[in-house]
Design an enzyme around this catalytic site. Structure first.
Site, short mmCIF file in Angstrom:
data_model
loop_
_atom_site.label_atom_id
_atom_site.label_comp_id
_atom_site.label_asym_id
_atom_site.label_seq_id
_atom_site.Cartn_x
_atom_site.Cartn_y
_atom_site.Cartn_z
N GLU A 67 0.94 -1.21 -0.06
CA GLU A 67 0.37 -0.35 -0.09
C GLU A 67 0.88 0.88 0.06
O GLU A 67 0.65 2.31 0.62
CB GLU A 67 -0.50 -0.34 0.71
CG GLU A 67 -2.39 -1.00 0.78
CD GLU A 67 -2.51 -1.24 2.19
OE1 GLU A 67 -3.65 -0.97 2.71
OE2 GLU A 67 -2.34 -2.66 3.15
N ASN A 102 -10.20 -0.73 10.38
CA ASN A 102 -8.79 -0.13 9.99
C ASN A 102 -9.08 0.59 10.77
O ASN A 102 -8.87 1.54 10.64
CB ASN A 102 -9.28 -0.10 8.35
CG ASN A 102 -7.96 0.70 7.27
OD1 ASN A 102 -7.35 1.31 8.39
ND2 ASN A 102 -7.80 0.12 5.80
N ARG A 148 -11.93 2.72 10.93
CA ARG A 148 -13.27 2.52 10.09
C ARG A 148 -13.41 1.30 10.48
O ARG A 148 -12.50 0.09 9.89
CB ARG A 148 -12.28 2.79 8.46
CG ARG A 148 -13.79 2.99 7.64
CD ARG A 148 -13.29 3.65 5.18
NE ARG A 148 -13.07 2.02 5.54
CZ ARG A 148 -11.44 1.54 4.95
NH1 ARG A 148 -11.16 2.84 5.52
NH2 ARG A 148 -11.72 0.61 4.91
N SER A 165 -6.68 -3.11 2.72
CA SER A 165 -7.48 -2.25 1.64
C SER A 165 -7.34 -3.19 0.37
O SER A 165 -7.66 -3.12 -0.71
CB SER A 165 -5.79 -1.55 0.93
OG SER A 165 -6.26 -0.26 1.76
N TYR A 167 -9.32 2.96 -5.18
CA TYR A 167 -7.93 3.77 -5.07
C TYR A 167 -8.10 4.42 -6.34
O TYR A 167 -7.58 5.87 -6.73
CB TYR A 167 -6.64 3.97 -4.47
CG TYR A 167 -6.71 3.94 -3.25
CD1 TYR A 167 -7.26 4.20 -2.18
CD2 TYR A 167 -6.43 2.14 -2.54
CE1 TYR A 167 -7.11 3.66 -0.79
CE2 TYR A 167 -6.41 2.03 -1.69
CZ TYR A 167 -6.58 2.78 -1.02
OH TYR A 167 -6.56 2.09 1.04
N GLU A 176 -13.99 -6.04 8.38
CA GLU A 176 -12.61 -5.76 9.50
C GLU A 176 -13.06 -3.94 9.91
O GLU A 176 -13.62 -3.38 9.81
CB GLU A 176 -11.53 -5.52 8.60
CG GLU A 176 -11.66 -4.59 7.61
CD GLU A 176 -10.31 -5.05 6.46
OE1 GLU A 176 -9.46 -5.54 6.87
OE2 GLU A 176 -10.34 -4.45 5.59
N ASP A 178 -15.72 -1.77 8.38
CA ASP A 178 -16.21 -2.19 6.59
C ASP A 178 -17.27 -3.43 7.12
O ASP A 178 -16.99 -3.78 7.85
CB ASP A 178 -15.13 -2.42 5.79
CG ASP A 178 -14.24 -1.48 5.06
OD1 ASP A 178 -14.40 -0.16 5.51
OD2 ASP A 178 -13.66 -1.68 5.30
N GLY A 212 -7.51 5.24 5.01
CA GLY A 212 -6.76 6.50 4.19
C GLY A 212 -7.34 7.92 4.35
O GLY A 212 -8.56 8.36 5.15
#
Length: 313
Positions: free
Chosen positions: A17, A272, A252, A143, A213, A270, A254, A276
């Site tokens: 990443e 995070n 964050r 990601s 992205y 998950e 998900d 980002g």
């Protein structure tokens, strides 16, 4: 007083990443400079400890993604160096990046997550570990790096062929989970507040690394057009996951939601701990929705890190 605070923005590194981290880090650095901080941009290499020792920052903004910036390694180094840093600490980072450890923390507390099993990649060439469709993913990548959805009509073969391109070629062990049909949702948490629910609609395929992205590949619906009770449940669940894991700064969480199953169709995938901060990233987007500018967002995150060390300006 902010103008006297020196922030080292740690970015880059050598994970899969890296490009995203550089975008996040430079965006953060630009915003912090606008707010009035003294900023040093650090593209992390193996000499990062020496670089930080020479810079002597008041705080590090951790804009790294993946290993070693997200798995507790950098956090442990900064703890030893006694340098305050943003986002979650070492123990939380170790747990949250490992999808199995995350389940062991969250599921007993009532957080709904798909049941999964760890498998040796070699075993996939003999038989499926779960009925198709199912998902294979590395246990400690973010990601959607290395995620494969195995369906009856996928090109992987049955059983999976050795020469089929997939995460089994890169990782010795993988997490296998049932595929949860439905819609992709995410909730950002900042401090002690869940911001809102965003639905993610990839133009094709699923919400993988490229879809996350690459501009134009995914539609963000913020806030998501979902029933109020489902939205509220996701907000509460994301905040509980943040708190149970011991997250700091921004996180964050998900979700997948099978809208045909109502509340029973909500599953956490998950959490995070290093979300980002690029122009396409979800945390800044949700912050804007609740009235927090990008500059205010990074300022809040830095000030929380300083407060945690008793060094708030």
């Amino acid at each position: 007083m902010s103008k006297q605070i020196h922030v080292a923005v740690l970015m880059g590194g050598w994970s899969n990443e890296r490009p995203v981290s550089l975008m996040s880090g430079n965006g953060v650095a630009d915003a912090l400079e606008k707010v009035g901080y003294q900023v040093s941009r650090v593209d992390m290499d193996r000499n990062v400890a020496q670089v930080l020792t020479a810079l002597r920052p008041d705080v590090v903004f951790n804009a790294l993604h993946g290993v070693p910036g997200e798995d507790g390694s950098v956090q442990g180094m900064l703890d030893l160096m006694d340098i305050p840093y943003t986002h979650s600490g070492m123990v939380t980072s170790v747990i949250a990046i490992d999808k199995e450890l995350t389940k062991q923390c969250l599921v007993p507390a009532g957080i709904p997550m798909p049941k999964g099993t760890m498998v040796d990649s070699e075993s996939l060439f003999v038989a499926d570990p779960l009925p198709r469709p199912y998902v294979l993913k590395p246990v400690n990548e973010g990601s959607s790096v290395g995620v494969a959805i195995v369906t009856e009509d996928s090109n992987y073969g049955n059983p999976i062929a050795r020469d089929a391109k997939g995460p089994w070629q890169e990782f010795d062990r993988l997490l296998a989970e049932p595929f949860i049909k439905g819609r992709e949702m995410t909730v950002a948490v900042l401090g002690d507040k869940a911001l809102c629910v965003t639905e993610l609609k990839p133009k094709s395929g699923f919400y993988d690394f490229d879809a996350k992205y690459t501009d134009g590949l995914t539609e963000h619906i913020c806030p998501a057009d979902i029933p109020d009770d489902i939205a509220q449940y996701m907000l509460e669940t994301a905040l509980r996951a943040h708190q149970l894991l011991g997250c700091k700064g921004a996180s964050r969480t998900d979700f997948r939601w099978d809208d045909e199953a109502g509340m029973d169709g909500v599953f956490v995938l998950e959490t995070n701990t290093q979300p980002g901060m690029t122009p396409l990233s979800l945390v800044p987007e949700q912050a804007r929705h609740v009235g927090i500018s990008y500059e205010q967002l990074v300022d809040i995150i830095v000030k929380e890190a300083l407060m945690d060390k008793g060094a708030a300006a």
